[in-house]
Scaffold this active site. Structure first.
Site, PDB file in Angstrom:
ATOM      1  N   HIS A   1       8.396  42.766  72.107  1.00  0.00           N
ATOM      2  CA  HIS A   1       9.734  43.340  71.896  1.00  0.00           C
ATOM      3  C   HIS A   1       9.644  44.829  71.570  1.00  0.00           C
ATOM      4  O   HIS A   1      10.560  45.588  71.862  1.00  0.00           O
ATOM      5  CB  HIS A   1      10.448  42.631  70.731  1.00  0.00           C
ATOM      6  CG  HIS A   1      10.444  41.139  70.840  1.00  0.00           C
ATOM      7  ND1 HIS A   1      11.071  40.483  71.872  1.00  0.00           N
ATOM      8  CD2 HIS A   1       9.867  40.181  70.072  1.00  0.00           C
ATOM      9  CE1 HIS A   1      10.912  39.173  71.713  1.00  0.00           C
ATOM     10  NE2 HIS A   1      10.176  38.957  70.637  1.00  0.00           N
TER      11      HIS A   1
ATOM     12  N   HIS B   1       8.139  50.216  63.608  1.00  0.00           N
ATOM     13  CA  HIS B   1       8.240  49.999  65.056  1.00  0.00           C
ATOM     14  C   HIS B   1       9.338  50.903  65.592  1.00  0.00           C
ATOM     15  O   HIS B   1      10.040  51.557  64.818  1.00  0.00           O
ATOM     16  CB  HIS B   1       8.565  48.522  65.345  1.00  0.00           C
ATOM     17  CG  HIS B   1       9.864  48.114  64.761  1.00  0.00           C
ATOM     18  ND1 HIS B   1       9.999  47.622  63.461  1.00  0.00           N
ATOM     19  CD2 HIS B   1      11.123  48.176  65.244  1.00  0.00           C
ATOM     20  CE1 HIS B   1      11.269  47.393  63.205  1.00  0.00           C
ATOM     21  NE2 HIS B   1      11.971  47.731  64.264  1.00  0.00           N
TER      22      HIS B   1
ATOM     23  N   HIS C   1      12.534  51.602  68.796  1.00  0.00           N
ATOM     24  CA  HIS C   1      13.436  51.124  69.847  1.00  0.00           C
ATOM     25  C   HIS C   1      13.704  52.328  70.736  1.00  0.00           C
ATOM     26  O   HIS C   1      13.845  53.446  70.232  1.00  0.00           O
ATOM     27  CB  HIS C   1      14.755  50.624  69.244  1.00  0.00           C
ATOM     28  CG  HIS C   1      14.587  49.535  68.217  1.00  0.00           C
ATOM     29  ND1 HIS C   1      14.685  48.196  68.512  1.00  0.00           N
ATOM     30  CD2 HIS C   1      14.290  49.608  66.882  1.00  0.00           C
ATOM     31  CE1 HIS C   1      14.484  47.480  67.406  1.00  0.00           C
ATOM     32  NE2 HIS C   1      14.229  48.305  66.399  1.00  0.00           N
TER      33      HIS C   1
ATOM     34  N   GLU D   1      19.425  52.499  68.122  1.00  0.00           N
ATOM     35  CA  GLU D   1      20.242  51.318  67.792  1.00  0.00           C
ATOM     36  C   GLU D   1      21.502  51.769  67.064  1.00  0.00           C
ATOM     37  O   GLU D   1      22.617  51.463  67.489  1.00  0.00           O
ATOM     38  CB  GLU D   1      19.430  50.354  66.922  1.00  0.00           C
ATOM     39  CG  GLU D   1      18.207  49.811  67.668  1.00  0.00           C
ATOM     40  CD  GLU D   1      17.856  48.400  67.289  1.00  0.00           C
ATOM     41  OE1 GLU D   1      17.511  48.167  66.117  1.00  0.00           O
ATOM     42  OE2 GLU D   1      17.933  47.520  68.156  1.00  0.00           O
TER      43      GLU D   1
ATOM     44  N   HIS E   1      11.960  52.480  62.892  1.00  0.00           N
ATOM     45  CA  HIS E   1      12.315  51.649  61.744  1.00  0.00           C
ATOM     46  C   HIS E   1      11.086  51.375  60.890  1.00  0.00           C
ATOM     47  O   HIS E   1      10.115  50.780  61.365  1.00  0.00           O
ATOM     48  CB  HIS E   1      12.907  50.312  62.217  1.00  0.00           C
ATOM     49  CG  HIS E   1      14.264  50.455  62.818  1.00  0.00           C
ATOM     50  ND1 HIS E   1      14.785  49.539  63.713  1.00  0.00           N
ATOM     51  CD2 HIS E   1      15.209  51.416  62.674  1.00  0.00           C
ATOM     52  CE1 HIS E   1      15.987  49.920  64.077  1.00  0.00           C
ATOM     53  NE2 HIS E   1      16.268  51.057  63.453  1.00  0.00           N
TER      54      HIS E   1
ATOM     55  N   THR F   1      17.873  43.793  63.280  1.00  0.00           N
ATOM     56  CA  THR F   1      18.574  43.969  64.563  1.00  0.00           C
ATOM     57  C   THR F   1      17.952  43.135  65.682  1.00  0.00           C
ATOM     58  O   THR F   1      18.315  43.259  66.845  1.00  0.00           O
ATOM     59  CB  THR F   1      18.554  45.441  65.012  1.00  0.00           C
ATOM     60  OG1 THR F   1      17.175  45.806  65.249  1.00  0.00           O
ATOM     61  CG2 THR F   1      19.174  46.344  63.965  1.00  0.00           C
ATOM     62  N   THR F   2      16.964  42.286  65.299  1.00  0.00           N
ATOM     63  CA  THR F   2      16.401  41.357  66.287  1.00  0.00           C
ATOM     64  C   THR F   2      16.517  39.945  65.718  1.00  0.00           C
ATOM     65  O   THR F   2      16.575  39.772  64.494  1.00  0.00           O
ATOM     66  CB  THR F   2      14.896  41.657  66.533  1.00  0.00           C
ATOM     67  OG1 THR F   2      14.205  41.524  65.277  1.00  0.00           O
ATOM     68  CG2 THR F   2      14.694  43.056  67.075  1.00  0.00           C
TER      69      THR F   2
END
Ligand SMILES: NS(=O)(=O)c1cccc(F)c1F
Ligand SMILES: [Zn+2]
Length: 262
Positions: A65, A95, A97, A107, A120, A200-201
Site C-alpha cells: 500500500h 510512510h 501517500h 490525503e 505520515h 486513512t487506510t
C-alpha cells in the site's frame, strides 16, 4: 496466498472500503479538507515537541500500500509530545501517500488544494496502552504527524529514502534501514492544525489525533518519480501495478473542530 483485501483501484479502492470496514462511514474519518478560515485558533495549544534524537529506525518495506520505515518502539527513545497531546506518543513508523506523474497525491487538502504527497509519522500512546494494536483501536491511542510535500528543488535528505526504494520494489519486500532520523524531513516551522480523526487506510479506526504541519517541505519531481517505480504487486504476480495514487479522498467533517496553534 494472502488475498488482496483492499487497495486503491476501481474494484477495491476507497469507495468500496465500507463493505468490509464499517468505520469507513463513521463520524470521525480522515483525511479532511482543512479550511484555514474556518479553523479555530486555540491559544491553549502549546508547541509540539519531537524528541527523535535517539530514534532507532530498523527497516524500510513495501507493504503493498505504501513504503514504510519502521522504528524500534520498545521504549520512549523517540516520542512526540505537547500540542494537543495529553501523553507522549512513541514513534512506530512513517510512510508516504502520493499521486501519479505531475498530479496530486496528498490525503489532506488545504482549502481544496492538494499537495504532491503527504508524509505520515505514526506514533502510539504507550503511557495508556500496552501495545500498538491496543492503542490503534482507542480514541486517544494514536498521534499522526502529517507533513505535505510540494515539488520544486531536490530535498537535500530525501535521497536517503529514495536511494533505498529499488530494494523494496515489490510488495512484501523489506530491507535494513538503520540510523535514519526523520527530523531531517521536517519543515522549518512546526505550526500545525489539529483535529480528531482516523487512520486513512483500513480498518479506518477512529483512534488518531491528527497534527498537520502548515508548512510543506519541497522535494523534486525526480525524487517523487522514484516512489512511482514501487509496485503494489509482489514479484511472483503476473500483473505488475505501479504504486501511485495511494491516497484516500477527503471525508465529511461531521461537525468536528479543526484547531490551530497560531
Ligand atoms: N495513513 S495513516 O497515517 O492514517 C495510518 C496508516 C496505517 C496505520 C496507521 F496507524 C496509520 F496512522
Ligand atoms: Zn498515511
Amino acid at each position: 496466498m494472502s488475498g488482496n483485501l483492499w487497495g486503491y483501484g476501481k474494484e477495491d479502492g476507497p469507495s468500496v472500503w465500507h463493505k468490509h470496514y464499517p468505520s469507513a462511514k463513521g463520524n470521525q474519518q480522515s483525511p479532511i479538507d482543512i479550511v484555514p478560515h474556518q479553523v479555530s485558533h486555540d491559544p491553549s495549544l502549546g508547541p509540539i515537541v519531537l524528541n527523535y534524537d535517539h530514534c532507532t529506525s530498523i527497516s524500510i518495506s513495501n507493504n503493498g500500500h505504501s513504503v514504510v520505515v519502521e522504528f524500534d518502539d520498545s521504549d520512549d527513545r523517540s516520542v512526540i509530545l505537547g500540542g494537543p497531546l495529553v501523553n507522549p506518543c512513541r514513534l512506530k513508523q512513517f510512510h508516504f501517500h502520493w499521486g501519479g506523474k505531475g498530479c496530486c497525491g496528498s490525503e489532506h487538502s488545504v482549502a481544496g488544494k492538494n499537495y504532491a504527497s503527504e508524509l505520515h509519522l505514526v506514533h502510539w500512546n504507550a503511557v495508556k496502552y500496552r501495545t500498538y494494536g491496543e492503542a490503534a483501536t482507542a480514541p486517544d491511542g494514536l498521534a499522526v504527524l502529517g507533513i505535505f510535500l510540494q515539488t520544486g528543488d531536490d530535498h537535500r535528505w530525501l535521497h536517503m529514502i529514495t536511494d533505498a526504494l529499488f530494494m523494496v520494489k515489490f510488495k512484501g519486500s523489506v530491507t535494513d534501514f538503520r540510523g535514519f532520523n526523520p527530523k531531517c524531513l521536517l519543515p522549518s516551522s512546526l505550526h500545525y492544525w489539529t483535529y480528531p480523526g482516523s487512520v486513512t487506510t483500513p480498518p479506518l479506526h477512529e483512534s488518531v489525533t491528527w497534527i498537520i504541519l502548515k508548512e510543506p517541505i519541497t522535494v523534486s519531481e525526480r525524487q517523487m518519480s522514484k516512489f512511482r517505480m514501487l509496485l503494489f504487486t509482489a514479484e511472483e504476480e503476473d500483473q505488475r501495478m505501479r504504486m501511485e495514487n495511494n491516497f484516500r479522498p477527503p471525508q465529511p467533517l461531521k461537525g468536528r473542530k479543526v484547531r490551530s496553534s497560531v
